[in-house]
Design a protein around this motif. Sequence first.
Motif, mmCIF file in Angstrom:
data_model
loop_
_atom_site.group_PDB
_atom_site.id
_atom_site.type_symbol
_atom_site.label_atom_id
_atom_site.label_comp_id
_atom_site.label_asym_id
_atom_site.label_seq_id
_atom_site.Cartn_x
_atom_site.Cartn_y
_atom_site.Cartn_z
ATOM 1 N N ALA A 206 -17.459 -7.630 -14.205
ATOM 2 C CA ALA A 206 -16.176 -7.445 -13.520
ATOM 3 C C ALA A 206 -14.996 -7.902 -14.379
ATOM 4 C CB ALA A 206 -16.185 -8.210 -12.191
ATOM 5 N N ALA A 207 -15.244 -8.194 -15.656
ATOM 6 C CA ALA A 207 -14.148 -8.640 -16.535
ATOM 7 C C ALA A 207 -13.128 -7.516 -16.729
ATOM 8 C CB ALA A 207 -14.713 -9.071 -17.892
ATOM 9 N N THR A 208 -11.873 -7.890 -16.855
ATOM 10 C CA THR A 208 -10.791 -6.925 -17.087
ATOM 11 C C THR A 208 -9.930 -7.466 -18.223
ATOM 12 O OG1 THR A 208 -9.148 -7.997 -15.663
ATOM 13 C CG2 THR A 208 -10.693 -6.482 -14.580
ATOM 14 N N PRO A 209 -9.003 -6.657 -18.750
ATOM 15 C CA PRO A 209 -8.109 -7.203 -19.794
ATOM 16 C C PRO A 209 -7.358 -8.454 -19.322
ATOM 17 C CG PRO A 209 -7.934 -4.821 -19.720
ATOM 18 C CD PRO A 209 -8.790 -5.208 -18.554
ATOM 19 N N LEU A 210 -7.021 -8.500 -18.032
ATOM 20 C CA LEU A 210 -6.291 -9.663 -17.523
ATOM 21 C C LEU A 210 -7.157 -10.918 -17.492
ATOM 22 C CD1 LEU A 210 -4.250 -8.087 -14.583
ATOM 23 C CD2 LEU A 210 -3.333 -9.051 -16.686
ATOM 24 N N THR A 211 -8.439 -10.754 -17.197
ATOM 25 C CA THR A 211 -9.317 -11.944 -17.181
ATOM 26 C C THR A 211 -9.741 -12.307 -18.607
ATOM 27 O OG1 THR A 211 -11.317 -10.618 -16.771
ATOM 28 C CG2 THR A 211 -10.170 -11.499 -14.847
ATOM 29 N N ASP A 212 -9.915 -11.293 -19.461
ATOM 30 C CA ASP A 212 -10.349 -11.578 -20.840
ATOM 31 C C ASP A 212 -9.354 -12.473 -21.576
ATOM 32 O OD1 ASP A 212 -12.677 -10.176 -20.604
ATOM 33 O OD2 ASP A 212 -12.061 -8.461 -21.845
ATOM 34 N N VAL A 213 -8.064 -12.223 -21.374
ATOM 35 C CA VAL A 213 -7.071 -13.022 -22.104
ATOM 36 C C VAL A 213 -7.160 -14.492 -21.681
ATOM 37 C CG1 VAL A 213 -5.090 -12.652 -20.540
ATOM 38 C CG2 VAL A 213 -4.705 -12.970 -22.969
ATOM 39 N N GLN A 214 -7.427 -14.719 -20.408
ATOM 40 C CA GLN A 214 -7.571 -16.102 -19.919
ATOM 41 C C GLN A 214 -8.865 -16.724 -20.456
ATOM 42 O OE1 GLN A 214 -5.090 -17.305 -18.202
ATOM 43 N NE2 GLN A 214 -4.039 -15.403 -17.710
ATOM 44 N N ALA A 215 -9.954 -15.969 -20.367
ATOM 45 C CA ALA A 215 -11.261 -16.491 -20.789
ATOM 46 C C ALA A 215 -11.251 -16.820 -22.281
ATOM 47 C CB ALA A 215 -12.350 -15.474 -20.473
ATOM 48 N N LYS A 216 -10.666 -15.927 -23.078
ATOM 49 C CA LYS A 216 -10.690 -16.129 -24.532
ATOM 50 C C LYS A 216 -9.886 -17.374 -24.924
ATOM 51 C CE LYS A 216 -9.692 -11.849 -26.102
ATOM 52 N NZ LYS A 216 -9.678 -10.681 -26.994
ATOM 53 N N ASN A 217 -8.729 -17.539 -24.293
ATOM 54 C CA ASN A 217 -7.936 -18.726 -24.636
ATOM 55 C C ASN A 217 -8.662 -20.002 -24.214
ATOM 56 O OD1 ASN A 217 -5.451 -19.327 -25.987
ATOM 57 N ND2 ASN A 217 -4.816 -20.342 -24.103
ATOM 58 N N ALA A 218 -9.319 -19.944 -23.068
ATOM 59 C CA ALA A 218 -10.065 -21.129 -22.603
ATOM 60 C C ALA A 218 -11.190 -21.482 -23.577
ATOM 61 C CB ALA A 218 -10.620 -20.876 -21.200
ATOM 62 N N ILE A 219 -11.921 -20.477 -24.058
ATOM 63 C CA ILE A 219 -13.027 -20.735 -25.004
ATOM 64 C C ILE A 219 -12.472 -21.391 -26.281
ATOM 65 C CG2 ILE A 219 -14.721 -19.623 -26.530
ATOM 66 C CD1 ILE A 219 -15.069 -17.481 -24.273
ATOM 67 N N SER A 220 -11.381 -20.852 -26.771
ATOM 68 C CA SER A 220 -10.777 -21.372 -27.994
ATOM 69 C C SER A 220 -10.292 -22.821 -27.794
ATOM 70 C CB SER A 220 -9.626 -20.442 -28.372
ATOM 71 O OG SER A 220 -8.942 -20.937 -29.447
ATOM 72 N N LEU A 221 -9.664 -23.103 -26.658
ATOM 73 C CA LEU A 221 -9.178 -24.469 -26.393
ATOM 74 C C LEU A 221 -10.334 -25.460 -26.274
ATOM 75 C CD1 LEU A 221 -6.317 -23.762 -23.798
ATOM 76 C CD2 LEU A 221 -6.038 -24.677 -26.118
ATOM 77 N N VAL A 222 -11.411 -25.050 -25.608
ATOM 78 C CA VAL A 222 -12.576 -25.945 -25.482
ATOM 79 C C VAL A 222 -13.145 -26.251 -26.862
ATOM 80 C CG1 VAL A 222 -14.964 -26.116 -24.645
ATOM 81 C CG2 VAL A 222 -13.169 -25.268 -23.120
ATOM 82 N N ALA A 223 -13.231 -25.217 -27.720
ATOM 83 C CA ALA A 223 -13.788 -25.424 -29.060
ATOM 84 C C ALA A 223 -12.984 -26.465 -29.835
ATOM 85 C CB ALA A 223 -13.805 -24.096 -29.825
ATOM 86 N N SER A 224 -11.673 -26.455 -29.652
ATOM 87 C CA SER A 224 -10.821 -27.373 -30.430
ATOM 88 C C SER A 224 -10.633 -28.742 -29.780
ATOM 89 C CB SER A 224 -9.439 -26.751 -30.634
ATOM 90 O OG SER A 224 -9.543 -25.550 -31.341
#
Length: 382
Positions: A206-224
Amino acid sequence: MLINKFVMPEVIFGNGSILQVGESCLRLGAKKVLIVTDSGVIHAGWLDHVVEGCKKAGLKYATYFDITENPKDYEVDKGANIYKENECDAVIGIGGGSAIDAAKAIAILVSNGGPIHHYEGVDQIEFPLPPLIMVPTTAGSGSEVSQFSIIVDSEKKKKMTIVSKSLVPDIAIVDPQTLTTKSQRLTASTGLDVLTHAIEAFVSIAATPLTDVQAKNAISLVASYLRPSVASRLNTEAKEKMAMASLQAGLAFSNAILGAVHAMSHAIGGRFPLLHGDVNACLLPHVMEFNFLAAPKKYIEMALLLDENVDHLSPIEAGRKAIDHVKKLSIDIGAPQRLTEMGLTEESISDMSQIAIKDACIITNPRDITVEEVEELFRQAL
Ligand SMILES: [Fe+2]
Protein backbone atom coordinates in the motif's frame (compact mmCIF):
# COMPACT_ATOMS: atom_id res chain seq x y z
CA MET A 1 -3.52 4.11 -10.68
CA LEU A 2 -5.48 3.20 -7.56
CA ILE A 3 -6.99 5.99 -5.48
CA ASN A 4 -4.94 6.62 -2.38
CA LYS A 5 -5.26 8.91 0.61
CA PHE A 6 -2.80 10.40 3.06
CA VAL A 7 -4.14 11.34 6.47
CA MET A 8 -2.30 13.11 9.27
CA PRO A 9 -2.95 15.38 12.25
CA GLU A 10 -1.82 18.95 12.79
CA VAL A 11 1.77 18.55 14.01
CA ILE A 12 3.54 20.85 16.48
CA PHE A 13 7.23 19.92 16.66
CA GLY A 14 10.10 21.31 18.71
CA ASN A 15 11.71 21.63 22.12
CA GLY A 16 9.27 23.14 24.61
CA SER A 17 6.22 22.46 22.41
CA ILE A 18 4.68 20.36 25.20
CA LEU A 19 3.50 23.59 26.85
CA GLN A 20 1.24 24.27 23.85
CA VAL A 21 -1.03 21.44 24.88
CA GLY A 22 -3.56 23.68 26.66
CA GLU A 23 -3.91 26.16 23.83
CA SER A 24 -4.25 23.21 21.42
CA CYS A 25 -7.15 21.79 23.45
CA LEU A 26 -8.88 25.19 23.54
CA ARG A 27 -8.71 25.47 19.75
CA LEU A 28 -10.59 22.19 19.54
CA GLY A 29 -13.31 23.49 21.85
CA ALA A 30 -12.33 21.49 24.93
CA LYS A 31 -13.34 22.60 28.42
CA LYS A 32 -12.42 19.58 30.53
CA VAL A 33 -9.87 17.05 29.32
CA LEU A 34 -9.01 13.53 30.39
CA ILE A 35 -5.22 13.12 30.51
CA VAL A 36 -4.22 9.48 29.91
CA THR A 37 -0.69 8.49 30.88
CA ASP A 38 1.42 6.00 32.86
CA SER A 39 3.47 6.09 36.04
CA GLY A 40 6.80 6.38 34.16
CA VAL A 41 5.72 9.65 32.53
CA ILE A 42 4.60 11.02 35.88
CA HIS A 43 7.90 10.00 37.47
CA ALA A 44 9.87 11.72 34.68
CA GLY A 45 7.94 14.95 35.33
CA TRP A 46 6.27 15.31 31.93
CA LEU A 47 2.72 15.13 33.27
CA ASP A 48 3.49 18.31 35.26
CA HIS A 49 4.24 20.13 31.99
CA VAL A 50 0.91 19.05 30.51
CA VAL A 51 -0.98 20.03 33.66
CA GLU A 52 0.78 23.42 33.63
CA GLY A 53 -0.20 23.92 29.99
CA CYS A 54 -3.83 23.05 30.76
CA LYS A 55 -3.97 25.36 33.78
CA LYS A 56 -2.51 28.25 31.81
CA ALA A 57 -5.24 27.81 29.22
CA GLY A 58 -7.92 27.74 31.95
CA LEU A 59 -8.85 24.13 31.22
CA LYS A 60 -10.20 21.71 33.77
CA TYR A 61 -8.76 18.20 33.72
CA ALA A 62 -8.92 14.69 35.15
CA THR A 63 -6.04 12.21 35.03
CA TYR A 64 -5.91 8.45 34.48
CA PHE A 65 -2.53 6.78 34.81
CA ASP A 66 -3.16 3.04 35.27
CA ILE A 67 -1.88 2.19 31.78
CA THR A 68 0.63 -0.66 31.50
CA GLU A 69 2.96 -1.81 28.71
CA ASN A 70 0.75 -3.45 26.03
CA PRO A 71 -2.50 -1.82 27.30
CA LYS A 72 -5.38 -4.13 28.20
CA ASP A 73 -9.10 -3.98 27.42
CA TYR A 74 -10.03 -3.55 31.11
CA GLU A 75 -7.66 -0.57 31.46
CA VAL A 76 -9.48 1.08 28.58
CA ASP A 77 -12.87 0.39 30.21
CA LYS A 78 -11.71 2.01 33.43
CA GLY A 79 -10.44 5.08 31.58
CA ALA A 80 -13.75 5.47 29.73
CA ASN A 81 -15.62 5.40 33.04
CA ILE A 82 -13.37 8.12 34.47
CA TYR A 83 -13.98 10.25 31.35
CA LYS A 84 -17.75 9.92 31.76
CA GLU A 85 -17.79 10.41 35.55
CA ASN A 86 -15.79 13.63 35.14
CA GLU A 87 -17.86 14.83 32.16
CA CYS A 88 -14.75 15.36 30.05
CA ASP A 89 -14.98 16.49 26.43
CA ALA A 90 -11.49 15.77 25.02
CA VAL A 91 -8.63 13.30 25.51
CA ILE A 92 -4.92 14.01 25.89
CA GLY A 93 -2.60 11.00 25.65
CA ILE A 94 0.95 11.49 26.89
CA GLY A 95 3.53 8.71 26.90
CA GLY A 96 4.77 5.91 24.70
CA GLY A 97 2.61 3.92 22.34
CA SER A 98 0.81 2.21 25.20
CA ALA A 99 -0.59 5.40 26.76
CA ILE A 100 -1.48 6.89 23.38
CA ASP A 101 -3.14 3.72 22.08
CA ALA A 102 -5.11 3.48 25.33
CA ALA A 103 -6.16 7.15 25.05
CA LYS A 104 -7.48 6.50 21.54
CA ALA A 105 -9.35 3.38 22.65
CA ILE A 106 -10.94 5.30 25.54
CA ALA A 107 -12.11 7.88 23.00
CA ILE A 108 -13.73 5.10 20.95
CA LEU A 109 -15.65 3.81 23.96
CA VAL A 110 -16.96 7.19 25.16
CA SER A 111 -18.43 8.07 21.76
CA ASN A 112 -19.33 4.65 20.33
CA GLY A 113 -19.97 2.43 23.38
CA GLY A 114 -18.23 -0.81 24.33
CA PRO A 115 -16.78 -3.28 24.39
CA ILE A 116 -13.54 -2.32 22.63
CA HIS A 117 -13.44 -5.76 20.96
CA HIS A 118 -16.24 -4.62 18.59
CA TYR A 119 -13.83 -2.32 16.80
CA GLU A 120 -11.07 -4.80 15.98
CA GLY A 121 -10.07 -4.76 12.29
CA VAL A 122 -10.45 -2.04 9.70
CA ASP A 123 -13.06 0.78 9.70
CA GLN A 124 -15.38 -0.52 12.42
CA ILE A 125 -15.85 2.84 14.21
CA GLU A 126 -19.20 4.47 13.43
CA PHE A 127 -19.41 7.78 15.33
CA PRO A 128 -16.88 10.66 15.53
CA LEU A 129 -14.47 10.65 18.48
CA PRO A 130 -13.91 13.53 20.92
CA PRO A 131 -10.91 15.80 20.19
CA LEU A 132 -7.63 13.87 20.53
CA ILE A 133 -4.35 15.60 21.43
CA MET A 134 -1.32 13.30 21.64
CA VAL A 135 2.10 13.94 23.16
CA PRO A 136 4.63 11.13 22.52
CA THR A 137 7.49 10.70 25.00
CA THR A 138 9.28 7.94 23.08
CA ALA A 139 10.69 7.71 19.55
CA GLY A 140 8.66 5.67 19.15
CA SER A 141 5.40 4.16 18.31
CA GLY A 142 4.24 6.81 15.84
CA SER A 143 0.82 6.40 17.39
CA GLU A 144 0.53 10.19 17.81
CA VAL A 145 -0.05 10.47 14.06
CA SER A 146 -1.38 7.03 13.15
CA GLN A 147 -4.79 5.53 12.47
CA PHE A 148 -3.94 2.53 14.70
CA SER A 149 -4.69 1.51 18.25
CA ILE A 150 -3.39 -1.82 19.57
CA ILE A 151 -5.18 -3.18 22.64
CA VAL A 152 -4.76 -6.57 24.34
CA ASP A 153 -7.81 -8.84 24.59
CA SER A 154 -7.07 -10.05 28.12
CA GLU A 155 -9.26 -13.14 27.86
CA LYS A 156 -7.93 -14.42 24.53
CA LYS A 157 -4.43 -13.10 25.31
CA LYS A 158 -4.01 -11.50 21.90
CA LYS A 159 -3.48 -8.01 20.59
CA MET A 160 -6.39 -6.48 18.71
CA THR A 161 -5.39 -4.20 15.85
CA ILE A 162 -7.93 -1.40 15.44
CA VAL A 163 -7.50 0.62 12.24
CA SER A 164 -9.65 3.63 11.39
CA LYS A 165 -9.15 7.16 10.09
CA SER A 166 -11.21 8.22 13.13
CA LEU A 167 -8.17 7.31 15.24
CA VAL A 168 -5.88 9.87 13.59
CA PRO A 169 -5.43 12.42 16.39
CA ASP A 170 -6.41 16.05 15.83
CA ILE A 171 -3.11 17.42 17.09
CA ALA A 172 0.25 15.72 17.69
CA ILE A 173 2.69 17.63 19.90
CA VAL A 174 6.19 16.23 19.45
CA ASP A 175 8.68 17.61 21.98
CA PRO A 176 12.15 16.00 21.59
CA GLN A 177 13.05 17.07 25.14
CA THR A 178 10.81 14.29 26.44
CA LEU A 179 13.26 11.74 25.02
CA THR A 180 16.03 12.85 27.37
CA THR A 181 14.53 10.97 30.33
CA LYS A 182 14.46 7.56 28.63
CA SER A 183 16.92 4.79 29.47
CA GLN A 184 19.41 3.47 26.92
CA ARG A 185 17.48 0.23 26.86
CA LEU A 186 14.16 1.89 25.99
CA THR A 187 15.77 4.26 23.48
CA ALA A 188 17.25 1.28 21.64
CA SER A 189 14.05 -0.74 21.70
CA THR A 190 11.76 2.09 20.58
CA GLY A 191 14.30 3.20 17.96
CA LEU A 192 14.23 -0.23 16.36
CA ASP A 193 10.44 -0.02 16.32
CA VAL A 194 10.82 3.22 14.33
CA LEU A 195 13.12 1.46 11.86
CA THR A 196 10.66 -1.43 11.54
CA HIS A 197 7.79 0.98 10.85
CA ALA A 198 9.78 2.75 8.16
CA ILE A 199 10.99 -0.44 6.45
CA GLU A 200 7.63 -2.22 6.56
CA ALA A 201 5.83 0.88 5.24
CA PHE A 202 8.44 1.36 2.49
CA VAL A 203 8.00 -2.17 1.08
CA SER A 204 4.24 -2.40 1.85
CA ILE A 205 1.93 -3.13 -1.06
CA ALA A 206 0.00 0.00 0.00
CA ALA A 207 3.04 2.31 -0.22
CA THR A 208 2.59 5.50 -2.26
CA PRO A 209 4.93 8.34 -3.25
CA LEU A 210 3.61 10.27 -0.25
CA THR A 211 4.44 7.49 2.21
CA ASP A 212 7.77 6.63 0.53
CA VAL A 213 9.17 10.11 1.13
CA GLN A 214 8.38 9.81 4.84
CA ALA A 215 9.67 6.24 5.14
CA LYS A 216 12.93 6.98 3.31
CA ASN A 217 13.75 9.99 5.46
CA ALA A 218 12.99 8.01 8.61
CA ILE A 219 15.33 5.17 7.54
CA SER A 220 18.11 7.64 6.80
CA LEU A 221 17.67 9.46 10.15
CA VAL A 222 17.70 6.19 12.11
CA ALA A 223 20.91 5.13 10.34
CA SER A 224 22.64 8.36 11.38
CA TYR A 225 21.16 9.11 14.79
CA LEU A 226 19.92 5.99 16.59
CA ARG A 227 23.40 4.98 17.77
CA PRO A 228 24.24 8.44 19.22
CA SER A 229 20.76 8.75 20.71
CA VAL A 230 21.25 5.45 22.56
CA ALA A 231 24.75 6.49 23.61
CA SER A 232 23.77 9.74 25.35
CA ARG A 233 20.65 11.15 26.97
CA LEU A 234 22.02 14.64 26.50
CA ASN A 235 22.69 14.53 22.77
CA THR A 236 19.94 16.97 21.84
CA GLU A 237 20.64 16.80 18.11
CA ALA A 238 20.22 13.01 18.13
CA LYS A 239 17.01 13.32 20.18
CA GLU A 240 15.55 15.85 17.73
CA LYS A 241 16.45 13.72 14.73
CA MET A 242 15.03 10.54 16.30
CA ALA A 243 11.83 12.40 17.23
CA MET A 244 11.52 13.40 13.56
CA ALA A 245 12.32 9.85 12.42
CA SER A 246 9.59 8.49 14.67
CA LEU A 247 7.10 11.06 13.39
CA GLN A 248 7.92 10.38 9.74
CA ALA A 249 7.90 6.60 10.17
CA GLY A 250 4.51 7.04 11.88
CA LEU A 251 3.14 9.02 8.93
CA ALA A 252 4.47 6.38 6.54
CA PHE A 253 3.03 3.34 8.28
CA SER A 254 -0.23 4.99 9.23
CA ASN A 255 -0.95 5.39 5.53
CA ALA A 256 0.93 2.46 3.95
CA ILE A 257 0.22 0.07 6.88
CA LEU A 258 2.81 -2.52 7.97
CA GLY A 259 3.71 -6.14 7.30
CA ALA A 260 4.62 -9.55 8.69
CA VAL A 261 6.96 -8.25 11.44
CA HIS A 262 4.14 -6.37 13.13
CA ALA A 263 1.58 -9.13 12.50
CA MET A 264 3.93 -11.56 14.27
CA SER A 265 4.98 -9.18 17.04
CA HIS A 266 1.34 -8.40 17.81
CA ALA A 267 0.79 -12.15 18.24
CA ILE A 268 3.69 -12.34 20.70
CA GLY A 269 2.78 -9.12 22.52
CA GLY A 270 -0.71 -10.34 23.34
CA ARG A 271 0.71 -13.27 25.32
CA PHE A 272 4.02 -12.10 26.70
CA PRO A 273 4.73 -8.79 28.45
CA LEU A 274 7.74 -7.92 26.29
CA LEU A 275 9.00 -4.67 24.79
CA HIS A 276 7.42 -4.34 21.35
CA GLY A 277 10.63 -2.94 19.83
CA ASP A 278 12.71 -5.86 21.17
CA VAL A 279 10.38 -8.37 19.57
CA ASN A 280 10.49 -6.48 16.28
CA ALA A 281 14.29 -6.39 16.43
CA CYS A 282 14.41 -10.20 16.59
CA LEU A 283 11.91 -10.67 13.76
CA LEU A 284 12.93 -7.91 11.33
CA PRO A 285 16.04 -9.45 9.69
CA HIS A 286 14.24 -12.75 9.07
CA VAL A 287 11.17 -11.08 7.58
CA MET A 288 13.43 -8.85 5.46
CA GLU A 289 15.13 -11.98 4.08
CA PHE A 290 11.73 -13.48 3.30
CA ASN A 291 10.41 -10.32 1.63
CA PHE A 292 13.54 -9.62 -0.43
CA LEU A 293 12.07 -11.46 -3.39
CA ALA A 294 9.12 -9.06 -3.51
CA ALA A 295 10.94 -5.73 -3.54
CA PRO A 296 14.62 -6.08 -4.60
CA LYS A 297 14.87 -2.53 -5.98
CA LYS A 298 13.56 -1.03 -2.75
CA TYR A 299 16.15 -3.04 -0.81
CA ILE A 300 18.91 -1.38 -2.86
CA GLU A 301 17.37 2.02 -2.06
CA MET A 302 17.31 1.06 1.62
CA ALA A 303 20.97 -0.01 1.55
CA LEU A 304 21.88 3.44 0.19
CA LEU A 305 19.71 5.21 2.79
CA LEU A 306 21.50 3.18 5.44
CA ASP A 307 24.85 4.54 4.18
CA GLU A 308 26.02 1.24 2.73
CA ASN A 309 28.52 1.33 -0.13
CA VAL A 310 27.02 -0.70 -2.99
CA ASP A 311 29.57 0.21 -5.69
CA HIS A 312 30.53 -2.72 -7.92
CA LEU A 313 27.96 -5.01 -6.31
CA SER A 314 25.34 -7.00 -8.19
CA PRO A 315 21.73 -5.84 -7.54
CA ILE A 316 21.17 -8.85 -5.29
CA GLU A 317 24.35 -8.25 -3.30
CA ALA A 318 23.48 -4.54 -3.00
CA GLY A 319 19.96 -5.29 -1.72
CA ARG A 320 21.30 -7.74 0.84
CA LYS A 321 23.42 -4.95 2.32
CA ALA A 322 20.20 -3.48 3.77
CA ILE A 323 19.55 -6.70 5.72
CA ASP A 324 23.17 -6.86 6.91
CA HIS A 325 23.00 -3.25 8.11
CA VAL A 326 19.83 -3.82 10.12
CA LYS A 327 21.41 -6.84 11.86
CA LYS A 328 24.56 -4.89 12.69
CA LEU A 329 22.67 -1.84 14.01
CA SER A 330 20.59 -4.03 16.29
CA ILE A 331 23.72 -5.72 17.71
CA ASP A 332 25.54 -2.38 18.13
CA ILE A 333 22.81 -0.91 20.34
CA GLY A 334 22.45 -4.03 22.47
CA ALA A 335 19.01 -5.22 21.35
CA PRO A 336 18.07 -8.88 21.93
CA GLN A 337 18.85 -11.00 18.88
CA ARG A 338 16.74 -14.08 19.54
CA LEU A 339 13.22 -14.62 20.88
CA THR A 340 14.55 -17.34 23.19
CA GLU A 341 16.53 -14.64 25.03
CA MET A 342 13.11 -13.28 26.06
CA GLY A 343 11.78 -16.66 27.15
CA LEU A 344 9.87 -17.76 24.06
CA THR A 345 9.87 -21.44 23.13
CA GLU A 346 8.92 -23.65 20.20
CA GLU A 347 5.71 -24.60 22.05
CA SER A 348 3.84 -21.36 21.37
CA ILE A 349 4.77 -21.02 17.68
CA SER A 350 1.77 -22.83 16.25
CA ASP A 351 -0.80 -20.76 18.18
CA MET A 352 1.00 -17.49 17.55
CA SER A 353 1.22 -18.21 13.82
CA GLN A 354 -2.55 -18.78 13.66
CA ILE A 355 -3.06 -15.38 15.30
CA ALA A 356 -0.44 -13.57 13.17
CA ILE A 357 -1.88 -14.77 9.87
CA LYS A 358 -5.21 -13.09 10.78
CA ASP A 359 -3.65 -9.78 11.90
CA ALA A 360 -4.62 -6.74 9.80
CA CYS A 361 -0.93 -5.98 9.14
CA ILE A 362 -0.37 -9.21 7.21
CA ILE A 363 -2.54 -7.94 4.33
CA THR A 364 0.03 -5.36 3.20
CA ASN A 365 3.12 -7.60 3.49
CA PRO A 366 4.82 -7.37 0.09
CA ARG A 367 5.22 -11.13 -0.32
CA ASP A 368 2.28 -13.54 -0.07
CA ILE A 369 2.70 -15.57 3.08
CA THR A 370 1.18 -18.80 4.40
CA VAL A 371 0.73 -19.86 7.99
CA GLU A 372 3.48 -22.46 7.48
CA GLU A 373 5.86 -19.71 6.35
CA VAL A 374 4.94 -17.61 9.40
CA GLU A 375 5.77 -20.64 11.58
CA GLU A 376 9.12 -21.00 9.85
CA LEU A 377 9.92 -17.31 10.39
CA PHE A 378 9.09 -17.63 14.10
CA ARG A 379 11.38 -20.69 14.26
CA GLN A 380 14.24 -18.81 12.58
CA ALA A 381 13.91 -15.97 15.12
CA LEU A 382 13.85 -18.25 18.19
FE1 LIG B 1 5.54 -0.88 16.06
